[in-house]
Design a protein around this motif. Structure first.
Motif, PDB file in Angstrom:
ATOM      1  N   THR A   1      10.242   3.020  -0.079  1.00  0.00           N
ATOM      2  CA  THR A   1       9.166   3.459   0.808  1.00  0.00           C
ATOM      3  C   THR A   1       8.646   4.807   0.344  1.00  0.00           C
ATOM      4  OG1 THR A   1      11.015   4.013   2.177  1.00  0.00           O
ATOM      5  CG2 THR A   1       9.513   2.333   2.989  1.00  0.00           C
ATOM      6  N   ASP A   2       7.465   5.066   0.794  1.00  0.00           N
ATOM      7  CA  ASP A   2       6.903   6.378   0.515  1.00  0.00           C
ATOM      8  C   ASP A   2       7.791   7.427   1.146  1.00  0.00           C
ATOM      9  OD1 ASP A   2       4.612   5.336  -0.703  1.00  0.00           O
ATOM     10  OD2 ASP A   2       3.824   4.839   1.277  1.00  0.00           O
ATOM     11  N   ARG A   3       7.786   8.579   0.549  1.00  0.00           N
ATOM     12  CA  ARG A   3       8.505   9.675   1.186  1.00  0.00           C
ATOM     13  C   ARG A   3       7.903   9.909   2.572  1.00  0.00           C
ATOM     14  NH1 ARG A   3       6.375  13.261  -1.644  1.00  0.00           N
ATOM     15  NH2 ARG A   3       5.706  11.993  -3.374  1.00  0.00           N
ATOM     16  N   PRO A   4       8.762  10.084   3.579  1.00  0.00           N
ATOM     17  CA  PRO A   4       8.194  10.378   4.896  1.00  0.00           C
ATOM     18  C   PRO A   4       7.415  11.680   4.806  1.00  0.00           C
ATOM     19  CG  PRO A   4      10.551   9.953   5.028  1.00  0.00           C
ATOM     20  CD  PRO A   4      10.204  10.065   3.574  1.00  0.00           C
ATOM     21  N   GLU A   5       6.202  11.639   5.257  1.00  0.00           N
ATOM     22  CA  GLU A   5       5.399  12.854   5.129  1.00  0.00           C
ATOM     23  C   GLU A   5       4.629  13.075   6.413  1.00  0.00           C
ATOM     24  OE1 GLU A   5       2.550  11.880   2.007  1.00  0.00           O
ATOM     25  OE2 GLU A   5       3.399   9.906   2.262  1.00  0.00           O
TER      26      GLU A   5
ATOM     27  N   HIS B   1       0.830  -1.196   0.000  1.00  0.00           N
ATOM     28  CA  HIS B   1       0.000   0.000   0.000  1.00  0.00           C
ATOM     29  C   HIS B   1       0.864   1.245   0.000  1.00  0.00           C
ATOM     30  CE1 HIS B   1      -2.895  -3.018   1.101  1.00  0.00           C
ATOM     31  NE2 HIS B   1      -3.863  -2.151   0.917  1.00  0.00           N
ATOM     32  N   ARG B   2       0.470   2.167  -0.828  1.00  0.00           N
ATOM     33  CA  ARG B   2       1.218   3.412  -0.915  1.00  0.00           C
ATOM     34  C   ARG B   2       0.263   4.591  -0.857  1.00  0.00           C
ATOM     35  NH1 ARG B   2       3.543  -0.427  -3.916  1.00  0.00           N
ATOM     36  NH2 ARG B   2       5.812  -0.599  -3.905  1.00  0.00           N
ATOM     37  N   VAL B   3       0.790   5.687  -0.355  1.00  0.00           N
ATOM     38  CA  VAL B   3      -0.065   6.873  -0.269  1.00  0.00           C
ATOM     39  C   VAL B   3      -0.413   7.346  -1.673  1.00  0.00           C
ATOM     40  CG1 VAL B   3      -0.220   9.249   0.511  1.00  0.00           C
ATOM     41  CG2 VAL B   3       0.915   7.553   1.938  1.00  0.00           C
TER      42      VAL B   3
ATOM     43  N   ARG C   1      10.065  -1.567  -3.860  1.00  0.00           N
ATOM     44  CA  ARG C   1      10.300  -1.627  -2.428  1.00  0.00           C
ATOM     45  C   ARG C   1      10.476  -0.251  -1.802  1.00  0.00           C
ATOM     46  NH1 ARG C   1      13.467  -4.824   1.717  1.00  0.00           N
ATOM     47  NH2 ARG C   1      11.569  -5.616   2.649  1.00  0.00           N
TER      48      ARG C   1
END
Lengths: 555, 235
Positions: free
Chosen positions: B227-231, B149-151, B225
């Motif tokens: 990761t989403d940018r930390p937000e 799952h991704r934002v 793989r």
């Protein structure tokens, strides 16, 4: 002494006492002066001893005689000063001060008048050829009156003082009264023109009284101190023997009160708010300085543990009070340590129980997962194999196709079972954590997450145990997010801070999660505290939840 | 095809040997520990070495158990021509990335879960692909990464067909292999690949050189793989 050396016709003790008393008083004064406790008393005594010898100047001629005659009884003023200044060396209150000034004035002024009016000649022998002039009678009478006044003042003091003060000061006051009485008797004898022998005897008796009483007072004082020391030692022994009995504030207060001989002594304990409570937990006010009271603070390691409100007279036996206070501080510290150790042990016991419970819960979960999923699949495979067996035994038409289909089902079912088992074992202990560290393991958690989870892991030099704990905390925290938070995304950040691993799990869910409100946060907290870390949760309603676990680098 | 099998559990070792021999695969050597594995591979010069990632299950202190990966790295350094297939009870993206990143022009590696022992046809097919210099990655890993799952999911910019192609790329298939599987022309695959690479910003995906097949798989896996940018978590 040299001047008065030619006196003859007296008994040896009459001679010696009159000559030595000044030296004696001076020596005692010097000792008191040097041995700090009451230097002012020492100074006064030295002054008294010196002034005493002025009267002997009366044996000289000219100006020396004049000085000697005028100041012959000045020492009585110093003595009265001494008596009232006991034990501190300073005069308290205007009555005492006026009395002492008055005494100085009377003792010198009557002599000066006598000198001017009576025109006396130098004396070679004491009390002989003394003409009992009017002014001599006035001098003796005023001296006697002052003496009686002094006794009255001392009696007033006795009545008005506390038992704590009476105990050490009583003997001194008694001695002063006895000496004063002798001197007054002598004055009365002088006024009444008693026989010379009586006058000389009373005079010498006075000096003798002084010489005998001072060592006796010292002896009494020494014995008193000795017993006080013994009581402090006893207190220490009691503490050593039975610390717990003194853990009770009431018992401690009583022990202290007995040791210091102050029945009015009370203990008070400071609260964080800066207020004080007594041994019954009632608020007490210690700020205003009550007359006759004093407050001693009991400190241990720079921390105020208690205050003792006691009779101000205890200040005079500072050493003993300090020793008892130190012993009390020790007792309080010990009882505090004892209590905190007990509390600590209790915490350890509870956390051990919790860990055991956690382990048990874990086993239960694994058992359930194995039973619910894997086992069912295996049973299904068994049934499919049984079906194959029957199909083969039947040998009916179209058999190969049926058998092939059943075997294919069994195959698929088993493949699933293997996958389920693998996921299960990963959940029990992620192999990747061991081999590739926390970052890879947390990535895996994010891979399997039902919602977007961003992961930032800054790798540090952490022990495996710390990484394992961090992993489980993150894993459980994320599970909580999925189950309860109603969030649409989450973030995991792991960083190193002051040699500690800090794991922060944030979500944008509904918040309002508290450790006591279930949500599995309690067990999480136990897990973190079990390795000496701490867990902080910020969770305001509608503002998401942030969970921060801080774990020491090595556990 | 000459194959050496390295597996510390006798049960799997026997099962695999028997199964492969039954299918005509020439099992020329077996080993159940790292040193023996290196010795056998050195002596037999196989086309392919099948290795278990964990080789110390029987030891009591199982502290760091990726000896199979270490053997693979040594073999790759000494004999780059020997194809390597890791078989493991664990399918971990981290292991796949480590395998694919083994050297500058890595080639001929595979990573499959042990449940593939249940389908020897598939397994032997994977053997052939590796021996021909290809890459094989367990579809389980690709599934795990693709379904993450991704934002803002960049994969949503792809059509289902393009996602299927990307999945096959990640599993290590060549353009030809993908074309065969999808029953379309290779030019069609190439066309889609350049679209995918445009949409995702993945330059290596479009590289058609077979020698860089591993790199394109690695790039794909790494991309999947990442990761989403930390937000900020604010709503």
């Amino acid at each position: 002494m040299v001047i008065s050396g030619s006196v003859t016709g007296l008994a040896w003790w009459e001679e010696a006492s009159a000559r030595l008393v000044g030296v004696f008083v001076t020596v005692v004064g010097v000792v008191l002066w040097i041995r700090r406790p009451t230097p002012r008393m020492g100074q006064l005594m030295v002054l008294c001893g010196a002034v005493y010898y002025f009267q002997h100047l009366r044996a000289a001629d000219g100006i020396l005689f004049t000085i000697g005659f005028c100041l012959a009884y000045a020492w009585l003023g110093v003595t009265a000063h001494l008596a009232l200044a006991w034990p501190t060396g300073t005069l308290e209150g205007w009555i005492d001060r006026s009395y002492v000034i008055c005494f100085y004035f009377v003792s010198t002024s009557t002599q000066i008048i006598r000198y001017l009016v009576d025109q006396p000649r130098p004396l070679r022998v004491r009390h002989l050829a003394q003409v009992n002039t009017l002014w001599a009678v006035v001098g003796s009478a005023s001296g006697a009156v002052m003496g009686l006044l002094g006794i009255a003042l001392l009696a007033h003091r006795w009545v008005g003082s506390t038992p704590v003060k009476r105990r050490p000061d009583g003997p001194v006051w008694t001695a002063l009264v006895v000496a004063a009485a002798v001197k007054i008797a002598e004055a009365m004898a002088n006024i009444l023109a008693g026989p010379a022998a009586l006058l000389v005897t009373l005079d010498s008796l006075f000096y003798l009284t002084v010489i005998v009483l001072i060592p006796v007072l010292y002896l009494i004082r020494w014995l008193y101190r000795k017993s006080a020391h013994q009581r402090v030692v006893q207190l220490l022994l009691d503490l050593e023997r039975d610390l717990e009995s003194l853990a009770d504030p009431a018992a401690l207060q009583q022990a202290l009160s007995q040791t210091l001989g102050d029945p009015t002594l009370t203990l008070a304990y400071p609260l964080d708010s800066g207020e004080y409570v007594d041994i019954h937990g009632k608020h007490v006010n210690l700020e205003n300085d009550a007359p006759g009271r004093s407050v001693t603070r009991v400190q241990r390691r720079g921390r105020l543990v208690a205050v003792i409100d006691h009779d101000i007279a205890l200040q005079e036996q500072r050493q003993m009070t300090d020793a008892a206070v130190a012993a009390t501080g020790l007792a309080m510290e010990n009882t505090r340590l004892y209590a905190s150790m007990q509390e600590h042990l209790e915490q350890i016991r509870i956390s051990r129980l919790r860990l055991a419970q956690t382990a048990f819960d874990e086993r239960q979960r694994i058992q359930r997962d194995l039973h619910d999923d894997a086992q069912q699949r295996f049973v299904k495979v068994l049934m499919l194999l049984g079906k194959t067996g029957r199909q083969l035994a039947d040998g009916s038409e179209g058999m190969p196709a049926d058998v092939a289909a059943t075997v294919r089902d069994a195959h698929a079912e088993l493949t699933d079972a293997v996958r389920v088992l693998r996921e299960l074992t990963q959940g029990i202990y992620p192999a990747v954590l061991l081999d590739h560290g926390l970052a890879a393991a947390v990535e895996n958690l994010a891979d399997r997450a039902p919602l977007p989870v961003s992961v930032t892991v800054i790798t540090g030099q952490w022990s495996k145990h710390v990484e394992i704990t961090a992993y489980f905390v993150i894993s459980e925290a994320l599970t909580n997010v999925y189950k309860h938070a109603d969030a649409t995304r989450a973030a995991v950040r792991v960083r190193e801070e002051n040699q500690q691993l800090v794991a922060e799990i944030t979500d944008n869910g509904r918040g309002g999660a508290y450790p006591d409100a279930g949500f599995g946060l309690t067990s999480l907290r136990h897990r973190v505290e079990g390795v000496g870390g701490r867990l902080v949760i910020h969770s305001e309603p509608d503002k998401g939840t942030t969970l921060v676990a801080v774990l020491p680098r090595s556990t | 095809m000459r194959v050496v099998i390295v597996e510390d559990q006798g049960f799997y070792l026997d099962l695999l040997t028997d199964g492969l021999r039954g299918r005509g695969v020439d099992v020329v050597g077996r080993a159940d520990n790292p040193s023996e594995a290196l010795h056998v591979i050195d002596k037999m010069a196989p086309d392919l070495a099948v290795l278990d990632i964990s080789l110390s299950r029987t030891r009591i202190n199982r502290v760091h158990d990726v000896e199979g990966l270490q053997v693979a790295e040594l073999v790759r350094a000494d004999y780059p021509d020997v194809g390597l297939l890791m078989l493991s009870a664990y399918v971990e993206p981290a292991y796949a990335q480590r395998l694919l990143a083994m050297e500058a022009t890595p080639r001929a590696v595979g990573y499959l879960g042990k449940e593939h022992l249940g389908n020897l046809d598939e397994l032997i097919d994977a053997f052939h692909r590796i021996v021909r210099g290809g890459t094989v990655i367990d579809s389980e890993i690709v599934n795990q990464l693709m379904s993450r799952h991704r934002v803002e999911d960049p994969l949503e910019r792809l059509t289902p067909y393009q996602r299927r192609i990307l999945r096959l790329v990640a599993e290590g298939h060549s353009n030809l292999g993908i074309a065969q599987r999808l029953g379309c022309k290779i030019s069609n695959v190439e066309q889609h690949l350049s679209t995918i690479f445009d949409k995702l910003g993945l330059s290596q995906v479009a590289n058609h050189d077979r020698r860089f097949m591993n790199l394109r798989v690695l790039a794909t896996l790494t991309f999947l793989r990442s990761t989403d940018r930390p937000e900020t978590m604010g709503t």
